[in-house]
Write an enzyme that holds these catalytic residues in place. Sequence first.
Site, PDB file in Angstrom:
ATOM      1  N   HIS A 105      34.923  31.953  25.316  1.00 31.39           N
ATOM      2  CA  HIS A 105      35.086  31.423  26.665  1.00 31.39           C
ATOM      3  C   HIS A 105      36.151  30.328  26.705  1.00 31.39           C
ATOM      4  O   HIS A 105      36.167  29.514  27.630  1.00 31.39           O
ATOM      5  CB  HIS A 105      33.748  30.875  27.185  1.00 31.39           C
ATOM      6  CG  HIS A 105      32.712  31.927  27.377  1.00 31.39           C
ATOM      7  ND1 HIS A 105      31.373  31.711  27.141  1.00 31.39           N
ATOM      8  CD2 HIS A 105      32.815  33.223  27.759  1.00 31.39           C
ATOM      9  CE1 HIS A 105      30.687  32.821  27.390  1.00 31.39           C
ATOM     10  NE2 HIS A 105      31.542  33.748  27.764  1.00 31.39           N
ATOM     11  N   HIS A 106      37.045  30.301  25.698  1.00 29.84           N
ATOM     12  CA  HIS A 106      38.102  29.271  25.746  1.00 29.84           C
ATOM     13  C   HIS A 106      39.018  29.502  26.934  1.00 29.84           C
ATOM     14  O   HIS A 106      39.669  28.579  27.421  1.00 29.84           O
ATOM     15  CB  HIS A 106      38.901  29.255  24.435  1.00 29.84           C
ATOM     16  CG  HIS A 106      39.878  30.371  24.293  1.00 29.84           C
ATOM     17  ND1 HIS A 106      39.484  31.662  24.015  1.00 29.84           N
ATOM     18  CD2 HIS A 106      41.235  30.400  24.398  1.00 29.84           C
ATOM     19  CE1 HIS A 106      40.559  32.432  23.947  1.00 29.84           C
ATOM     20  NE2 HIS A 106      41.629  31.705  24.178  1.00 29.84           N
TER      21      HIS A 106
ATOM     22  N   LYS B 263      37.827  39.596  28.763  1.00 25.45           N
ATOM     23  CA  LYS B 263      38.418  40.910  29.076  1.00 25.45           C
ATOM     24  C   LYS B 263      38.157  41.863  27.928  1.00 25.45           C
ATOM     25  O   LYS B 263      38.290  41.487  26.761  1.00 25.45           O
ATOM     26  CB  LYS B 263      39.929  40.753  29.255  1.00 25.45           C
ATOM     27  CG  LYS B 263      40.608  41.998  29.788  1.00 25.45           C
ATOM     28  CD  LYS B 263      40.542  42.016  31.296  1.00 25.45           C
ATOM     29  CE  LYS B 263      41.148  43.271  31.892  1.00 25.45           C
ATOM     30  NZ  LYS B 263      40.285  44.449  31.758  1.00 25.45           N
TER      31      LYS B 263
ATOM     32  N   LYS C 240      43.893  39.152  20.312  1.00 25.52           N
ATOM     33  CA  LYS C 240      44.947  39.970  20.908  1.00 25.52           C
ATOM     34  C   LYS C 240      45.523  39.281  22.150  1.00 25.52           C
ATOM     35  O   LYS C 240      46.745  39.169  22.309  1.00 25.52           O
ATOM     36  CB  LYS C 240      44.370  41.336  21.280  1.00 25.52           C
ATOM     37  CG  LYS C 240      45.370  42.340  21.805  1.00 25.52           C
ATOM     38  CD  LYS C 240      44.674  43.642  22.198  1.00 25.52           C
ATOM     39  CE  LYS C 240      43.942  44.274  21.033  1.00 25.52           C
ATOM     40  NZ  LYS C 240      43.315  45.568  21.391  1.00 25.52           N
TER      41      LYS C 240
ATOM     42  N   LYS D 227      33.815  42.954  25.200  1.00 27.06           N
ATOM     43  CA  LYS D 227      33.750  44.397  24.956  1.00 27.06           C
ATOM     44  C   LYS D 227      32.372  44.891  25.339  1.00 27.06           C
ATOM     45  O   LYS D 227      31.397  44.133  25.313  1.00 27.06           O
ATOM     46  CB  LYS D 227      33.998  44.709  23.474  1.00 27.06           C
ATOM     47  CG  LYS D 227      34.564  46.105  23.248  1.00 27.06           C
ATOM     48  CD  LYS D 227      36.037  46.174  23.661  1.00 27.06           C
ATOM     49  CE  LYS D 227      36.619  47.540  23.362  1.00 27.06           C
ATOM     50  NZ  LYS D 227      38.069  47.564  23.676  1.00 27.06           N
TER      51      LYS D 227
ATOM     52  N   SER E 269      46.580  45.577  32.315  1.00 25.87           N
ATOM     53  CA  SER E 269      45.325  45.242  32.999  1.00 25.87           C
ATOM     54  C   SER E 269      45.414  43.862  33.641  1.00 25.87           C
ATOM     55  O   SER E 269      44.899  43.640  34.735  1.00 25.87           O
ATOM     56  CB  SER E 269      44.157  45.264  32.003  1.00 25.87           C
ATOM     57  OG  SER E 269      43.682  46.573  31.809  1.00 25.87           O
TER      58      SER E 269
END
Length: 472
Positions: free
Chosen positions: A66-67, A72, A96, A108, A364
Amino acid sequence: MSENNDYSLFDEVNYFVESAAKHLDLDKALIEQIKQCNSIYEFNFPLRNDDGSKEVLTGFRVQHSHHKVPVKGGIRYSEEVNVEEIKGLAALMTYKCALVEIPYGGGKGGVRINPRNYTVSQLEKITRRYTSELIKKNFIGPALDVPAPDYGTGAREMGWITDTYMAFHPDSINAKGCVTGKPLSLHGIPGRNEATGRGVFFGLREAVSVEEDMETLGLKTGLKGKTVIVQGLGNVGYHTAMYLEQAGAKVIGIAEYNGGIYDEKGIDIQKINKYKMDNDGFKDYNKGKFIENSTELLTYECDILVPAALENQITSNNAKDVKAKIIAEAANGPVTQEAEEILLKKNVLIIPDLYINAGGVTVSYFEWLKNLSRVSFGKLQKRYEKQKFQDLLDMMEENTGQKFSEKQKELIIKGASEKDLVESGLEETMVKAYHNMNEIRKKKNIKSLRTAGFVLALERIAISYMDLGIFP
């Protein structure tokens, strides 16, 4: 193909993080915080089938970091889905996004099913129920957690997720930003379908453009004439192969779960893809040699190997037999840590997953921005730019006496479409990230591009955490 029965993608990712941390002066507690998953949600839900029978399915959603928010990451439908895999994929998404400078934390999700065993009606029920379970626990939302397609899912499933979320949040003006990879009719974005494959192409193009690196591998610069083997002719593998073919590379092998095809003369990507779709495989294809055990193709002679299927494909069992000089990890985690050590000793250039398949999350991000702003890219300025270039051409013709052909005028005055802008943004992201990563590799005298990528990502995440401080 696995190293052992205790294989954990999450442990693999953390191993690479720890390797990168040795090159940075960071507090051990900070590294531990970065490594761990912040939130893990595993749940079960029932499915009522059309014949009245019922079954219980297991779903997952993991928020690694949550930095930066929202987090995503894709949703996959596979019988192999388990919590360690989802944790590993969520963690990989964190690094990534940091590497390519997309402002997301990693997440995920997945459902443990084989989608081939279910009808479209059943898949819709599963997707909508899965979404409602995420909504109940605040594991989805445009400001919280934004899923996307992954293995076994696509635009269709993202459309169902969008509709379900909107039904629960009828007053949310940003509701369509709850997920990306949507159909264009639901405010998706042009270029998203091919984004990951196009990103792999850009990454490979940049890698083979560095003369010093290619000399080390005994290769000439450029993609033209390079031989390629692709594992997995799904969305990512197909588009990667197609773009490489268009750039002059020669695809000589394609591996699928039910067999592969090999032809040293080269494979026509569009023809083989159509044959695969019509026949569910390559058996009896009239060109090339059918390979029953397709994993053998991973060890065939080629310049570039593109594993674009699942994780844990090149292991200590087969790494010593790999003959490719460049491996581009279009899939997540296809090369294990033991395999990487073997390959690096063989002087193989591994372009890591946390960089090379970042095209999907990059586009995205553009889709999410479009949803939040509720306006298409280029819509406000396209006509203005076209008129500006038209006026400039008219002035040049008037002052110089030189006339431009209609074709030249069309090329010069054409305003950028939304797809043009998306592809331009993707290319800029992939080009910049590759050379940043490669520069760190050489500056710190690191052999592995993966380690260099993790160093860059870890440093950026650490800065975010330190600037945020600790609450309370």
